[in-house]
Design an enzyme around this catalytic site. Structure first.
Site, PDB file in Angstrom:
ATOM      1  NE  ARG A  51       4.142   7.736   2.537  1.00  9.35           N
ATOM      2  CZ  ARG A  51       3.678   6.700   3.244  1.00  9.35           C
ATOM      3  NH1 ARG A  51       3.072   5.708   2.628  1.00  9.35           N
ATOM      4  NH2 ARG A  51       3.811   6.654   4.545  1.00  9.35           N
TER       5      ARG A  51
ATOM      6  CG  PHE B  37       4.964  -1.837 -14.191  1.00  5.89           C
ATOM      7  CD1 PHE B  37       3.751  -1.898 -13.534  1.00  5.89           C
ATOM      8  CD2 PHE B  37       5.979  -1.083 -13.633  1.00  5.89           C
ATOM      9  CE1 PHE B  37       3.545  -1.212 -12.344  1.00  5.89           C
ATOM     10  CE2 PHE B  37       5.792  -0.383 -12.457  1.00  5.89           C
ATOM     11  CZ  PHE B  37       4.568  -0.460 -11.795  1.00  5.89           C
TER      12      PHE B  37
ATOM     13  CG  HIS C 161      -0.859   0.293 -11.291  1.00  2.70           C
ATOM     14  ND1 HIS C 161      -1.593   1.434 -11.515  1.00  2.70           N
ATOM     15  CD2 HIS C 161      -0.348   0.411 -10.036  1.00  2.70           C
ATOM     16  CE1 HIS C 161      -1.531   2.216 -10.443  1.00  2.70           C
ATOM     17  NE2 HIS C 161      -0.786   1.617  -9.536  1.00  2.70           N
TER      18      HIS C 161
ATOM     19  CG  ASP D 244       0.251  -3.499  -9.249  1.00  2.00           C
ATOM     20  OD1 ASP D 244      -0.094  -3.662 -10.448  1.00  2.00           O
ATOM     21  OD2 ASP D 244       1.191  -2.749  -8.921  1.00  2.00           O
TER      22      ASP D 244
ATOM     23  CE  LYS E 250       2.871  -5.204  -6.279  1.00  2.00           C
ATOM     24  NZ  LYS E 250       2.699  -3.814  -5.815  1.00  2.00           N
TER      25      LYS E 250
ATOM     26  CG  ASN F  45      -1.936  -1.128   1.179  1.00  3.05           C
ATOM     27  OD1 ASN F  45      -2.526  -1.415   0.144  1.00  3.05           O
ATOM     28  ND2 ASN F  45      -2.109  -1.800   2.303  1.00  3.05           N
TER      29      ASN F  45
ATOM     30  NE  ARG G  19       3.935  -0.208   4.249  1.00  5.02           N
ATOM     31  CZ  ARG G  19       3.260   0.908   4.529  1.00  5.02           C
ATOM     32  NH1 ARG G  19       3.514   1.562   5.665  1.00  5.02           N
ATOM     33  NH2 ARG G  19       2.353   1.376   3.698  1.00  5.02           N
TER      34      ARG G  19
END
Length: 468
Positions: A237, A420, A372, A370, A351, A232, A307
């Site tokens: 980040r 991708f 995308h 994912d 994933k 996520n 996490r």
């Protein structure tokens, strides 16, 4: 119809630009924000900014952090550029290093050819997005216990050692061979591009304008923990979190000068050049032994959030299984065995397991799916994979992955990565106009479909029609 198409394209471009701008700002913040308490030097990242204070300061002037090639050239100047002797069709770092496989490379801005009569022009138009950097030509970053600069030229790829590995290190003997292994140059890419192009005419057109997209062969420990942080999350980040992680538990490798200018108050026809602001400190990725210092509270303070628990639990289980050697031994095993072993670790779903398998464990058929990738498969191969499910179910995940594997064979993961990369904002300028239009039309249809779903949920009415 033409007016509608242009309107759709402009709208999609605006959305993409907003996403790109926000991620670029986050990437800049990762390099320019204060360091965690343990270190005093500026580092790649810090914990995420407070959202409330971010809103309050949204109109304030922002700083742009620059790593310039002229400054990097002064580091270990006795070390020459060494040619990997690999043509563009076999490797383009610009399409490989900053596109989501790994998170340890920073763009170096080339100021050697940017002078004009008024001084230095450092327009941000050619600066790196957090999602790829096809206009850039040099990167710096840590690999194992060394720091390297990678340079892309029109004909080959070069590297220069900024911080050599210590004597006795496994990487000391032949860094060229180490990089050939890292970029997997033993695998010829041009025949694969030709093979994939025969299976997919659309990919053939993308392959013609985005050459040299490779899968890097990362250290499995670094790859495993990096992709636990990817959950996520977005590229800047993730980079920010991992930089804080390196800073806190890794070994200091090198200081690199950085320069800063005020983004909202400069036209980048800069004269004189901004002074060196301070130094960005590069750290190695910590070993499992170094990670044993980590506590849940420390990791949460770094901004890892939920996490943090996954990092602690995965570290402990990996040590129980034999440590780093356990992951190295997964190389060469069959895909099912690798997947099952990785899924035993905390914070590892399908994933993330496929990312670790593809980017560090030689599983070239692995397809990290994912939303995308699901959209690519739906748009280009089989519209049914978008489905009506509210999430990416195991059945849909397998169906999407098999669409790539059935079409592209044993290196399907590599072909998937090329497709991708083509979706990333900074590569739009090289794509054929009709492919861009197709992407934008599909994206607008998806936005409309989601808007309709939200409205239906709000009104508690069933959705009578799905827009495709």
């Amino acid at each position: 119809m033409k007016r509608s198409t242009r309107s759709t394209t402009r709208s999609s471009q605006k959305i993409l630009q907003q996403e790109q701008d926000e991620d670029t700002k986050e990437g800049v913040a990762a390099m320019s924000s204060p360091s965690p308490k343990k270190r005093k030097s500026t580092t790649l990242s810090d914990s995420p900014p407070n959202k409330k204070s971010s809103k309050a300061s949204s109109n304030q002037k922002r700083t742009t952090t620059l790593i310039l090639s002229s400054d990097v050239a002064k580091i270990s100047p006795e070390n020459p550029w060494i040619d990997l002797q690999v043509p563009p069709r076999e490797l383009r770092p610009s399409a490989t290093l900053t596109t989501g496989q790994c998170f340890n490379w920073m763009v170096v801005r080339d100021d050697s050819t940017s002078h004009n009569d008024n001084g230095l022009n450092l327009s941000l138009e050619s600066s790196s997005s957090a999602w790829g950097s096809h206009n850039e030509t040099e990167w710096v970053g840590p690999l194992q216990d060394m720091v390297l600069s990678i340079k892309e030229t029109p004909t080959t790829t070069l590297y220069r050692v900024l911080r050599a590995p210590p004597k006795g290190s496994a990487t000391t003997s032949d860094i060229s061979e180490f990089l050939k292994d890292y970029f997997q140059l033993n695998i010829r890419l041009e025949p694969l591009y030709k093979q994939w192009s025969k299976k997919d005419p659309r990919l053939a057109r993308i392959a013609a304008v985005i050459p040299g997209v490779r899968i890097v062969r990362q250290n499995p420990v670094e790859c495993l923990f990096s992709f636990i942080c990817s959950s996520n999350n977005n590229i800047p980040r993730i980079t920010k979190m991992l930089s804080s992680f390196r800073t806190e538990y890794g070994e200091k490798l090198l200081d690199i000068p950085i320069r800063q200018s005020i983004e909202n108050n400069v036209d980048f026809s800069l004269n004189p050049l901004p002074a060196v602001h301070e130094h960005l400190t590069i750290y190695s990725f910590p070993s499992l032994e170094q990670m044993q210092q980590a506590t849940l509270l420390q990791l949460r303070d770094m901004g890892l959030g939920y996490r943090a628990k996954y990092i602690i639990e995965t570290r402990d289980l990996l040590l129980d299984k034999g440590g780093e050697e356990f992951l190295w031994n997964l190389r060469g095993k069959d895909a099912t065995s690798v997947q099952q072993e990785l899924l035993n670790f905390s914070g590892i779903g399908r994933k993330v397991a496929d990312c670790v398998a593809l980017f560090s464990l030689d599983q070239s058929e692995a397809i990290p799916v994912d939303v995308h990738v699901q959209h690519i498969a739906s748009r280009d191969y089989d519209s049914s994979v978008l489905g009506q499910a509210k999430s990416l179910t195991p059945t849909i995940y397998n169906k999407v992955a098999n669409l790539f594997r059935d079409r592209f064979g044993s290196y399907a993961g590599w072909a998937h990565s090329l497709l991708f990369v083509a979706e990333l904002p900074s590569f739009r300028s090289v794509l054929p106009p009709d492919i861009l239009e197709q992407m934008d039309t599909f994206r607008q249809a998806e936005l409309a479909r989601k808007s309709k779903e939200r409205q239906a949920k709000k009104n508690k009415d069933p959705i009578s029609e799905t827009i495709h």
